[in-house]
Motif scaffolding. Sequence first.
Motif, PDB file in Angstrom:
ATOM      1  N   LEU A 162       0.832  -1.200   0.000  1.00 45.72           N
ATOM      2  CA  LEU A 162       0.000   0.000   0.000  1.00 45.72           C
ATOM      3  C   LEU A 162       0.867   1.250   0.000  1.00 45.72           C
ATOM      4  N   ALA A 163       0.222   2.388  -0.216  1.00 42.11           N
ATOM      5  CA  ALA A 163       0.949   3.655  -0.291  1.00 42.11           C
ATOM      6  C   ALA A 163       1.655   3.988   1.012  1.00 42.11           C
ATOM      7  N   ASP A 164       1.139   3.510   2.149  1.00 42.14           N
ATOM      8  CA  ASP A 164       1.776   3.810   3.434  1.00 42.14           C
ATOM      9  C   ASP A 164       2.856   2.797   3.809  1.00 42.14           C
ATOM     10  N   GLY A 165       3.174   1.874   2.895  1.00 36.48           N
ATOM     11  CA  GLY A 165       4.242   0.913   3.137  1.00 36.48           C
ATOM     12  C   GLY A 165       3.798  -0.411   3.708  1.00 36.48           C
ATOM     13  N   ARG A 166       2.534  -0.539   4.060  1.00 33.67           N
ATOM     14  CA  ARG A 166       2.047  -1.814   4.602  1.00 33.67           C
ATOM     15  C   ARG A 166       1.905  -2.857   3.491  1.00 33.67           C
ATOM     16  N   ASP A 167       2.225  -4.082   3.820  1.00 37.55           N
ATOM     17  CA  ASP A 167       2.081  -5.189   2.875  1.00 37.55           C
ATOM     18  C   ASP A 167       0.760  -5.901   3.101  1.00 37.55           C
ATOM     19  N   VAL A 168       0.028  -6.140   2.021  1.00 39.13           N
ATOM     20  CA  VAL A 168      -1.210  -6.908   2.066  1.00 39.13           C
ATOM     21  C   VAL A 168      -1.116  -7.992   1.002  1.00 39.13           C
ATOM     22  N   GLU A 169      -2.132  -8.864   0.962  1.00 36.99           N
ATOM     23  CA  GLU A 169      -2.137  -9.968   0.002  1.00 36.99           C
ATOM     24  C   GLU A 169      -3.472 -10.008  -0.731  1.00 36.99           C
ATOM     25  N   VAL A 170      -3.413 -10.381  -1.998  1.00 37.59           N
ATOM     26  CA  VAL A 170      -4.603 -10.419  -2.859  1.00 37.59           C
ATOM     27  C   VAL A 170      -4.782 -11.852  -3.355  1.00 37.59           C
ATOM     28  N   ILE A 171      -5.949 -12.434  -3.116  1.00 34.08           N
ATOM     29  CA  ILE A 171      -6.243 -13.791  -3.563  1.00 34.08           C
ATOM     30  C   ILE A 171      -7.164 -13.738  -4.776  1.00 34.08           C
ATOM     31  N   SER A 172      -6.922 -14.630  -5.729  1.00 35.20           N
ATOM     32  CA  SER A 172      -7.710 -14.663  -6.963  1.00 35.20           C
ATOM     33  C   SER A 172      -8.189 -16.085  -7.227  1.00 35.20           C
ATOM     34  N   TRP A 173      -9.428 -16.193  -7.722  1.00 39.73           N
ATOM     35  CA  TRP A 173      -9.975 -17.437  -8.261  1.00 39.73           C
ATOM     36  C   TRP A 173     -10.305 -17.164  -9.721  1.00 39.73           C
ATOM     37  N   LEU A 174      -9.773 -18.003 -10.633  1.00 40.10           N
ATOM     38  CA  LEU A 174      -9.871 -17.766 -12.070  1.00 40.10           C
ATOM     39  C   LEU A 174     -10.399 -19.020 -12.762  1.00 40.10           C
ATOM     40  N   ASP A 175     -11.355 -18.836 -13.681  1.00 38.94           N
ATOM     41  CA  ASP A 175     -11.865 -19.971 -14.459  1.00 38.94           C
ATOM     42  C   ASP A 175     -10.865 -20.318 -15.557  1.00 38.94           C
ATOM     43  N   HIS A 234     -11.113 -22.187 -18.299  1.00 42.09           N
ATOM     44  CA  HIS A 234     -11.600 -22.184 -19.685  1.00 42.09           C
ATOM     45  C   HIS A 234     -11.737 -20.766 -20.240  1.00 42.09           C
ATOM     46  N   SER A 235     -12.416 -19.903 -19.510  1.00 41.99           N
ATOM     47  CA  SER A 235     -12.755 -18.569 -20.019  1.00 41.99           C
ATOM     48  C   SER A 235     -11.830 -17.471 -19.520  1.00 41.99           C
ATOM     49  N   ARG A 236     -10.968 -17.760 -18.557  1.00 41.59           N
ATOM     50  CA  ARG A 236     -10.100 -16.768 -17.888  1.00 41.59           C
ATOM     51  C   ARG A 236     -10.924 -15.744 -17.102  1.00 41.59           C
ATOM     52  N   LEU A 237     -12.198 -16.050 -16.820  1.00 41.03           N
ATOM     53  CA  LEU A 237     -13.027 -15.122 -16.059  1.00 41.03           C
ATOM     54  C   LEU A 237     -12.473 -14.977 -14.646  1.00 41.03           C
ATOM     55  N   ALA A 238     -12.313 -13.746 -14.187  1.00 41.81           N
ATOM     56  CA  ALA A 238     -11.909 -13.492 -12.807  1.00 41.81           C
ATOM     57  C   ALA A 238     -13.124 -13.684 -11.917  1.00 41.81           C
ATOM     58  N   LEU A 239     -13.184 -14.825 -11.244  1.00 38.62           N
ATOM     59  CA  LEU A 239     -14.351 -15.183 -10.442  1.00 38.62           C
ATOM     60  C   LEU A 239     -14.372 -14.435  -9.108  1.00 38.62           C
ATOM     61  N   HIS A 240     -13.197 -14.252  -8.522  1.00 43.22           N
ATOM     62  CA  HIS A 240     -13.130 -13.631  -7.201  1.00 43.22           C
ATOM     63  C   HIS A 240     -11.737 -13.040  -7.024  1.00 43.22           C
ATOM     64  N   VAL A 241     -11.673 -11.757  -6.659  1.00 46.75           N
ATOM     65  CA  VAL A 241     -10.401 -11.090  -6.387  1.00 46.75           C
ATOM     66  C   VAL A 241     -10.611 -10.185  -5.180  1.00 46.75           C
ATOM     67  N   THR A 242      -9.968 -10.500  -4.072  1.00 47.69           N
ATOM     68  CA  THR A 242     -10.139  -9.692  -2.860  1.00 47.69           C
ATOM     69  C   THR A 242      -8.802  -9.498  -2.156  1.00 47.69           C
ATOM     70  N   ALA A 243      -8.712  -8.396  -1.413  1.00 47.65           N
ATOM     71  CA  ALA A 243      -7.496  -8.042  -0.668  1.00 47.65           C
ATOM     72  C   ALA A 243      -7.695  -8.350   0.809  1.00 47.65           C
ATOM     73  N   HIS A 244      -6.631  -8.828   1.441  1.00 49.15           N
ATOM     74  CA  HIS A 244      -6.675  -9.192   2.858  1.00 49.15           C
ATOM     75  C   HIS A 244      -5.344  -8.815   3.512  1.00 49.15           C
ATOM     76  N   ARG A 245      -5.419  -8.634   4.819  1.00 46.92           N
ATOM     77  CA  ARG A 245      -4.183  -8.344   5.549  1.00 46.92           C
ATOM     78  C   ARG A 245      -3.199  -9.496   5.394  1.00 46.92           C
ATOM     79  N   ARG A 246      -3.714 -10.709   5.451  1.00 51.07           N
ATOM     80  CA  ARG A 246      -2.878 -11.894   5.285  1.00 51.07           C
ATOM     81  C   ARG A 246      -3.767 -13.046   4.837  1.00 51.07           C
ATOM     82  N   ILE A 247      -3.292 -13.849   3.907  1.00 48.97           N
ATOM     83  CA  ILE A 247      -4.070 -14.978   3.419  1.00 48.97           C
ATOM     84  C   ILE A 247      -3.817 -16.175   4.313  1.00 48.97           C
TER      85      ILE A 247
END
Length: 398
Positions: free
Chosen positions: A148-161, A163-176
């Motif tokens: 983040l802009a303030d220097g904190r590290d976060v993590e982003v998890i993705s679920w992707l189809d 066949h279609s490459r559809l981004a099913l779910h993309v969310t940010a969390h403090r830690r996965i």
Amino acid sequence: MSKARLVIMAVVVEKRPVAEVVAQYGVARSWVYELLARWRAEGEAAFEPRSRRPKSSPRATPGVTVELVLRLRKQLAEAGLDAGADTIGWHLRHHHATVVSRATIHRILTRAGAVTPAPGKRPRSSYLRFAAEQPNECWQSDFTHYRLADGRDVEVISWLDDHSRLALHVTAHRRITGQTVVTTFRETVARYGIPASTLTDNGMVYTTRLSGGKGGRNGLETELRKLNIVQKNSRPNHPTTCGKVERFQQTLKKWLRAQPAQPATIADLQTLLDQFVDEYNHRRPHRSLPHRCTPAAAYTARPKATPTGDRAGEVHHRVRADRVDHTGVVTLRVNGRLHHIGIGRTHARTHVILLIHDLQIRVVDAATGELLRELVLDPTRDYQPTGRPPGPAPKRSR
């Protein structure tokens, strides 16, 4: 010495007749007179090679189209989106009613210096590409780090189809964590249905198969088994197996870097992620899809796959060595959750072996082989209280 110079010298210096020169050198009379006129007008420059390029080219790409191609290139690149010839061609066709071949677009970009040569780059044709035949046939997942802009590290998890490459779910969390993976998977299933299989790397939040049998099934593995979903994992040190979701994360980070303001909080980052997913799924053509369509169009074009196997009969065995703590308790992680099993203070600090058959657990003294505790673990409870010792129940006195 060039033939043109020889001809001129023969006519001008040697004063030989043109007919004689034409016969000797095997050239056209008209060319000799043209060469003489050019020499009288230009002097030595008349002997320089002349371009054969026509003065006009009726089939050349119109200047307006060339300007449009370069403008699209600039706009897409500044927005952090793919700006290759295929993508530019898609935008020309769908948004500007103009059809230009991929080769022509590439030539326009090359002449304008908008393409960086990469002669050592491995050609795309050398890769073996694998893709699921139906939507929901396979979901890929991975998570990546973001600062983040303030220097904190976060993590982003993705679920992707797959066949279609559809981004099913993309969310940010403090830690996965393992629970984060299960929660996001359930949310994705609630929206898109149950997939036939999943494909991830060997991170402990996805699988415990490389933990040496110490962790048991984690939360995701238990969830997949319950829904009869086939779980697939890449081999260690082979990230290309999950290449689609890896490439998606690169595209996502490139887009984030192109934004005018970097997010300062997780909420700000999530707002940007939602904007990107909408752009990626519905308005950005994917070069790996047929007809360069969008992931949303590819996802809705075919029937969805569903689980076909039956994993209810799968049994999970493991053997674990441990030591009873000073309070008479031994711990065991089941389905990603830590449980405390009461053995009794009498056996405090005793080395034991746990024989685990799904939820059926036997605790044996490692030194004597004595059975200290046998139980069916209740996954809804943290502490498993001490029951009566194994064996026949004692007779009750009257």
